[in-house]
Design an enzyme around this catalytic site. Structure first.
Site, PDB file in Angstrom:
ATOM      1  N   HIS A 437      49.182  26.150  -8.202  1.00 54.94           N
ATOM      2  CA  HIS A 437      48.731  26.430  -6.848  1.00 54.94           C
ATOM      3  C   HIS A 437      47.298  25.735  -7.330  1.00 54.94           C
ATOM      4  O   HIS A 437      46.228  26.306  -7.882  1.00 54.94           O
ATOM      5  CB  HIS A 437      48.637  27.814  -6.627  1.00 54.94           C
ATOM      6  CG  HIS A 437      49.817  28.497  -6.477  1.00 54.94           C
ATOM      7  ND1 HIS A 437      50.066  29.787  -6.148  1.00 54.94           N
ATOM      8  CD2 HIS A 437      51.029  28.076  -6.382  1.00 54.94           C
ATOM      9  CE1 HIS A 437      51.274  30.189  -6.007  1.00 54.94           C
ATOM     10  NE2 HIS A 437      51.950  29.104  -6.313  1.00 54.94           N
TER      11      HIS A 437
HETATM   12  C1  LIG Z   1      56.754  24.553  -9.481  1.00 62.05           C
HETATM   13  C2  LIG Z   1      55.779  25.034  -8.289  1.00 62.05           C
HETATM   14  C3  LIG Z   1      56.353  26.106  -7.207  1.00 62.05           C
HETATM   15  C4  LIG Z   1      55.744  26.617  -6.324  1.00 62.05           C
HETATM   16  N1  LIG Z   1      56.033  27.180  -5.331  1.00 62.05           N
HETATM   17  C5  LIG Z   1      55.375  27.487  -4.248  1.00 62.05           C
HETATM   18  C6  LIG Z   1      55.996  28.611  -3.265  1.00 62.05           C
HETATM   19  O1  LIG Z   1      56.990  29.039  -3.579  1.00 62.05           O
HETATM   20  N2  LIG Z   1      55.206  28.805  -2.256  1.00 62.05           N
HETATM   21  C7  LIG Z   1      53.802  28.093  -1.869  1.00 62.05           C
HETATM   22  O2  LIG Z   1      53.327  28.434  -0.892  1.00 62.05           O
HETATM   23  N3  LIG Z   1      53.766  27.208  -2.826  1.00 62.05           N
HETATM   24  C8  LIG Z   1      54.091  26.870  -4.180  1.00 62.05           C
HETATM   25  N4  LIG Z   1      53.852  25.912  -4.689  1.00 62.05           N
HETATM   26  C9  LIG Z   1      52.425  25.191  -4.408  1.00 62.05           C
HETATM   27  C10 LIG Z   1      52.654  24.065  -3.256  1.00 62.05           C
HETATM   28  O3  LIG Z   1      54.050  23.515  -3.385  1.00 62.05           O
HETATM   29  C11 LIG Z   1      51.452  23.234  -2.968  1.00 62.05           C
HETATM   30  O4  LIG Z   1      50.220  23.983  -2.975  1.00 62.05           O
HETATM   31  C12 LIG Z   1      51.725  22.188  -1.712  1.00 62.05           C
HETATM   32  O5  LIG Z   1      53.001  21.649  -1.835  1.00 62.05           O
HETATM   33  C13 LIG Z   1      50.523  21.307  -2.099  1.00 62.05           C
HETATM   34  O6  LIG Z   1      50.568  20.662  -0.684  1.00 62.05           O
HETATM   35  P1  LIG Z   1      49.602  19.135  -0.709  1.00 62.05           P
HETATM   36  O7  LIG Z   1      49.911  18.598   0.617  1.00 62.05           O
HETATM   37  O8  LIG Z   1      48.003  19.602  -1.085  1.00 62.05           O
HETATM   38  O9  LIG Z   1      50.167  18.133  -1.928  1.00 62.05           O
HETATM   39  P2  LIG Z   1      51.728  17.849  -2.161  1.00 62.05           P
HETATM   40  O10 LIG Z   1      52.562  18.703  -1.597  1.00 62.05           O
HETATM   41  O11 LIG Z   1      51.717  17.938  -3.830  1.00 62.05           O
HETATM   42  O12 LIG Z   1      51.756  16.486  -1.678  1.00 62.05           O
HETATM   43  C14 LIG Z   1      51.012  15.409  -2.162  1.00 62.05           C
HETATM   44  C15 LIG Z   1      51.728  14.164  -1.960  1.00 62.05           C
HETATM   45  O13 LIG Z   1      50.673  13.052  -1.939  1.00 62.05           O
HETATM   46  C16 LIG Z   1      51.409  11.920  -2.756  1.00 62.05           C
HETATM   47  N5  LIG Z   1      50.332  10.981  -3.342  1.00 62.05           N
HETATM   48  C17 LIG Z   1      49.315  11.225  -4.339  1.00 62.05           C
HETATM   49  N6  LIG Z   1      48.680  10.274  -4.454  1.00 62.05           N
HETATM   50  C18 LIG Z   1      48.820   9.373  -3.728  1.00 62.05           C
HETATM   51  C19 LIG Z   1      48.548   8.083  -3.385  1.00 62.05           C
HETATM   52  N7  LIG Z   1      47.588   7.569  -4.113  1.00 62.05           N
HETATM   53  N8  LIG Z   1      49.208   7.336  -2.388  1.00 62.05           N
HETATM   54  C20 LIG Z   1      50.187   7.750  -1.643  1.00 62.05           C
HETATM   55  N9  LIG Z   1      50.754   8.911  -1.786  1.00 62.05           N
HETATM   56  C21 LIG Z   1      50.059   9.937  -2.855  1.00 62.05           C
HETATM   57  C22 LIG Z   1      52.205  12.729  -3.801  1.00 62.05           C
HETATM   58  O14 LIG Z   1      53.293  11.793  -4.462  1.00 62.05           O
HETATM   59  C23 LIG Z   1      52.615  13.953  -3.145  1.00 62.05           C
HETATM   60  O15 LIG Z   1      54.095  13.584  -2.567  1.00 62.05           O
HETATM   61  C24 LIG Z   1      54.557  25.454  -5.885  1.00 62.05           C
HETATM   62  C25 LIG Z   1      53.951  24.446  -6.565  1.00 62.05           C
HETATM   63  C26 LIG Z   1      54.713  24.326  -7.841  1.00 62.05           C
HETATM   64  C27 LIG Z   1      54.290  22.879  -8.849  1.00 62.05           C
END
Ligand SMILES: Cc1cc2nc3c(=O)[nH]c(=O)nc-3n(C[C@H](O)[C@H](O)[C@H](O)COP(=O)(O)OP(=O)(O)OC[C@H]3O[C@@H](n4cnc5c(N)ncnc54)[C@H](O)[C@@H]3O)c2cc1C
Ligand code: SF4
Length: 500
Positions: A437
């Site tokens: 997280h």
């Molecule tokens: C094992 C695990 C279990 C979890 N379980 C939960 C849960 O049950 N409930 C919950 O609320 N949260 C959970 N979380 C946390 C939650 O999934 C994340 O907090 C959330 O997905 C983050 O959202 P985000 O949009 O910030 O990033 P992400 O969902 O990580 O998305 C970011 C995206 O940007 C892409 N990216 C990165 N750099 C670039 C670039 N330069 N160009 C183009 N694309 C790029 C990546 O490939 C990725 O697809 C969990 C996390 C993990 C690791």
């Protein structure tokens, strides 16, 4: 460019334009993309990872690391602990590999944001309204009894006995089949990750998704963001053509590590890269006399927030496949094989620390995010308290022994001796911690000297550039973050629509 709704890879150079470019297709990126697409905005989502169909998803932990995790989950925090930062790199982002636990943003979080950063007044009602809608769209429901599994049942019963059971877990899952495979992606497509629900809708509404397309830089002209550029690269490392995409608005939603790194690579400074936070956690294995078979039942089906304020912990069950858990069994050679043979009798439960320690993110020499992060003493006390709490939960559930994964204490501790964990070490190197997280790196706030963006996601001092992912969150939450990230991203989308 030909009108296609999904471009997986291109050998040749590609140019495109859109109304809004969204970098990253995870929780934040897909949520804002579908919100804008529903309003008729021409959205181009550009994602670094590959698109995996359900039938493409791996069944082992090794396969998950190879196909879905960012850099094989080998991105480590810089600093004393050196803990892995676990994130996905695939269309749908980390929602593809997470456990889909849905928790609303607590009211105290908004109060804290307002007191500490000057944003958040009035935000609560807008976030909660979006969370109402998200819960309907993503079929949020409790884990069905038939998919609960023994590990979750044992934890529920033990927590009830200890007075720690405070709520039924709700998840973005339509009829969980209890296959215990969330970390490998849900082959049964029951998990309502954003690649399953939102991104197909973006495409159906004339939006476009590019995969295998890591963005290298945001492009600026006369002080405003006008597009992005990068080069196609598939999961084997094969490099394709270069791409340039232009739009009057660019939304960075590439996560709390990659987002700030991209912004810094693009030349932004100030508070960009500051305010990185996390909920670091670790797990304790309990050994039982009867089979637990944690690989049947929902990957995560029980949680407790009774310790969210004091000492600052969240407790959860977390089933892991044998090939991921094997390294946690102590010993070598034949002794280790005897230990892992106990897998059927093991339950793995975890805690997440509501850590107050703050780190920094910048872009490394090869464009990778570099994260400086360590826990101060107060957070290490919370980490130790968490290990002890999970061990006590196992004892209350009837475990005969626990395996805490803490250096400096025995690898296997008899149920009557778990008290030694209360005096365990406070050196982060002693703990098998991970960060899953993540928050901050481009934190929102009213003061442009102390924050990267406003509560509308607009990056201070740059026209046309927005942040809509975990990086805009300026504090820890003490609860699972996906629901907050998705709702904040939709609030950013509201602001973009209002300016259009
Ligand atoms: C094992 C695990 C279990 C979890 N379980 C939960 C849960 O049950 N409930 C919950 O609320 N949260 C959970 N979380 C946390 C939650 O999934 C994340 O907090 C959330 O997905 C983050 O959202 P985000 O949009 O910030 O990033 P992400 O969902 O990580 O998305 C970011 C995206 O940007 C892409 N990216 C990165 N750099 C670039 C670039 N330069 N160009 C183009 N694309 C790029 C990546 O490939 C990725 O697809 C969990 C996390 C993990 C690791
Ligand atoms: S436990 Fe299995 S069926 Fe349920 S959401 Fe996770 S992967 Fe899908």
């Amino acid at each position: 460019m030909a009108l296609v709704s999904h471009l997986a890879f291109s050998e040749t150079d590609v140019e495109a334009d859109a109304d809004v470019i969204v970098v990253g297709s995870g929780a934040g990126g897909a949520s804002i993309a579908v919100h804008l697409a529903r309003a008729g905005v021409r959205v181009l989502v550009i994602e670094a990872g590959a698109w995996r169909a359900g039938s493409d998803l791996p069944s082992s932990a090794y396969g998950s690391m190879r196909d879905l995790l960012d850099n094989w989950a080998s991105n480590l925090t810089m600093g004393r602990a050196g803990w892995p930062i676990v994130q996905a790199r695939t269309v749908g982002g980390t929602t593809v590999i997470n456990s889909a636990i849905c928790v609303r943003t607590p009211a105290d979080v908004f109060a804290r944001w307002q007191a500490e950063t000057g944003v958040g007044g009035g935000l609560a009602d807008r976030v909660w309204a979006h969370q109402d809608a998200l819960e309907r769209e993503l079929s949020v429901q409790e884990v069905p009894a038939g998919a609960f599994g023994r590990s979750n049942t044992l934890a529920t019963e033990a927590a009830t006995a200890l007075g720690w059971h405070d709520h039924a877990m709700r998840r973005y899952v339509a009829g969980c089949a209890g296959s215990g495979q969330c970390i490998q992606g849900c082959r049964a497509l029951r998990k309502q990750s954003v690649d399953v629900v939102f991104l197909p809708e973006v495409r159906a509404r004339s939006g476009v998704v590019w995969s295998n397309a890591p963005v290298d830089r945001v492009v600026f002209e006369r002080g405003r963001a006008v597009g992005v550029r990068g080069r196609f690269r598939d999961p084997t490392g094969r490099r394709g053509g270069r791409f340039v995409a232009r739009a009057p608005r660019v939304v960075v939603a590439a996560s709390a590590t990659h987002g700030p790194a991209l912004l810094r690579r693009s030349g932004l400074r100030g508070a960009v890269g500051t305010g990185f936070r996390a909920h670091p956690g670790s797990g304790v294995i309990g050994l039982y006399d009867d089979p637990v078979d944690m690989n049947t039942g929902a990957t995560q089906g029980w949680a407790s927030m009774v310790m969210r304020d004091t000492p600052g912990l969240k407790l959860e069950t977390l089933a892991l496949p044998l090939d991921m858990l094997a390294s946690r069994f102590p010993g070598f050679g034949a002794a280790w094989v005897r230990q892992i043979a106990q897998y059927r009798y093991a339950a793995h439960w975890v805690h997440a620390v509501r850590a107050e320690s703050v780190g920094r993110v910048w872009s490394g020499p090869f464009g990778q995010p570099v994260v400086w992060y360590g826990l101060d003493k107060a957070d290490m006390v919370r980490m130790r308290d968490g290990v002890y709490a999970v061990a006590r939960l196992h004892v209350a559930a009837g475990a005969r022994a626990v395996m805490p994964g803490v250096a400096g204490v025995p690898g296997v501790i008899d149920r009557d001796s778990v008290g030694i964990l209360a005096d365990g070490p406070l050196d982060p190197r002693a703990y098998t911690g991970i960060l899953s997280h993540l928050f901050g790196g481009a934190p929102m706030g009213a003061d442009p000297r102390a924050s990267a963006c406003g509560e509308d996601g607009a990056v201070h001092g740059v026209e046309g550039l927005f942040v809509a992912d975990a990086s805009m969150i300026p504090s820890n939450l003490g609860v699972n973050p996906q629901h907050t990230i998705m709702a904040l991203a939709r609030c950013v989308g509201d602001g973009i629509l209002a300016r259009a």
